[in-house]
Structures are given as structure tokens and as C-alpha cells.
Design an enzyme around this catalytic site. Sequence first.
Site, PDB file in Angstrom:
ATOM      1  CB  SER A   1       3.546  -7.336  26.928  1.00 15.19           C
ATOM      2  OG  SER A   1       3.875  -7.347  25.683  1.00 15.19           O
TER       3      SER A   1
ATOM      4  N   GLY B   1      -5.629   2.699  33.164  1.00 14.94           N
ATOM      5  CA  GLY B   1      -5.484   2.917  31.871  1.00 14.94           C
ATOM      6  C   GLY B   1      -6.804   2.655  30.896  1.00 14.94           C
TER       7      GLY B   1
ATOM      8  CE1 TYR C   1       4.645  -2.078  27.264  1.00 14.09           C
ATOM      9  CE2 TYR C   1       5.059  -4.010  25.877  1.00 14.09           C
ATOM     10  CZ  TYR C   1       4.149  -3.259  26.371  1.00 14.09           C
ATOM     11  OH  TYR C   1       2.749  -3.345  26.306  1.00 14.09           O
ATOM     12  CB  ALA C   2      11.269  -6.595  26.891  1.00 12.24           C
TER      13      ALA C   2
ATOM     14  CB  ALA D   1       8.465  -2.531  32.180  1.00 14.62           C
ATOM     15  CE  LYS D   2       3.204  -3.941  29.814  1.00 15.91           C
ATOM     16  NZ  LYS D   2       2.090  -3.766  30.607  1.00 15.91           N
TER      17      LYS D   2
ATOM     18  CG  ASP E   1       0.782  10.130  36.965  1.00 17.65           C
ATOM     19  OD1 ASP E   1       1.318   9.136  36.732  1.00 17.65           O
ATOM     20  OD2 ASP E   1       1.752  11.063  36.720  1.00 17.65           O
TER      21      ASP E   1
END
Length: 252
Positions: A142, A13, A154-155, A157-158, A63
Site C-alpha cells: 500500500s 481476500g 497498517y503502515a 505491515a505494508k 483464515d
Amino acid sequence: MSRFADRVAVVTGAAQGIGAAAARSLAADGATVAVVDLTEDRARPVAEEIAAAGGSAVAIGCDVAVEDDVTAMTAHVVDRFGRLDILINNAGITRDNLLFKMPAAEWDAVITTNLTSMFLCCHAAQGPMVAAGYGRIVNLSSRSALGARGQVNYAAAKAGVQGLTATLAIELGPFGVTVNAVAPGYIDTAMTAATARRVGLEAAEHQRRAAEQIPLRRVGRPAEVAEVIAFLASDAASYVSGQTIYVNGGAR
């Protein structure tokens, strides 16, 4: 400075934001950096910028959510440079929505890109690192891991990144590989600008409101996160492993 002289690093990334800043920081201190993003074209400007500044970098399209791509990317780096010392897992996306509005596809996309990709990259990188008896892995978590309205995917995953990090530190530590995570708060990136648009605000106004809740009264910069990443990737952090360091201006 040359704290990364003779080291080879992969940064995923890395076409923009924190990933690009991390790639620049490692290269400025002597690392040869594989600037990895979804396509080579996306990664090339950062690699060219590093080269123009006197550093060593190569752009690679990959990817990171596809196992065969990750395997091929890792093999390419090792074949070309003879080693892989540092892995910075930074690739990520957001698909923000409240739970009752979130389709399963948005959950899957974020979990796959932000968490499964890290497993795949760590799985591929551990081979050459263990063989060499040396490695530094830094995963991007994060502050959202602590909970964030509209970011259940997202939460999750992080938060998973932090569990992955702690576990890999236990498994890989006996082989000379440290594994740590960095958890940024609000950083001025394209991703946070997209979050602002989602809630109907200009990026500057969104940052102003966020800064009011941060003890340092400002949002962070990608380069500030990159410096923490570089520390964890360096030999100065040789006895630091299994940790998640929050870089959030003192926010709670």
C-alpha cells in the site's frame, strides 16, 4: 484472451474489492481461480459470478492467519487441480488509530492478518511452485507503507510486505518463481469507505477530498489495480521480480 490458460491461481481476500477484481481478471484470461476468503460463504458469490461468465473458479474458506488453514487450503488446491502457478496475497484488514490510542491487540491483529498471513501463504505455495520450476507471487502492499497518520500498524505491515517481497524474490528466483508487490493508493473499496467513516465523512466526500491531492484528480478503481496484478502474474513480466509497483494516480 488466454494468457493464463492452464494456470491455477489462488487469490486471498477475494470476496470483495481488489481481491475480487483480481480473481475476475485472472479468470477472464483463462486461469482456474481459487477464490479464497475467511469463509466459503463469503467467497462463493465471486466464484459463482466467474463461473456464470464462463470462467473456472472454486470458493474456499480459509483464515490465512492460521497456518493449519493455509496448509490445508494449499493442499486442497494442488490435490484438486494438480498444480499451483499463481498466488495473489491480498487479504488484509485495518484497525486505524493514533499511536497513543492504539491497544496492542489492534497492532497484533493487523500485523498478523496483513503480513504474517503472506509469509504463511508464500511458505505453503513455494513447495509446489519450486517443484514445478515456475511460479508467480504478487503481494498487496500500500502507499501507506510510506507513512500514514493513524495507521502505524497498517503502515508497518505494508512496509514489511515490501521487504518480504524483495527477499523472497532473491530466494525463489533460482527456481523460476517471481515475487512482486503492488502498492495501491486510494482505491474505491469497502476498506477506504470504512476509513471515511472513521473520520466522520461519507465515502463520496472522503474520495472528493482525496482526489484533490492526486495528480489524476480521482481515486482509483479495483479493476485498475487488478490489471497491474495480472501483468505481474503473467509471462509478460517474466523478467520482473523483487519490485513494488505503486498504483496511485501519481500521488507522492
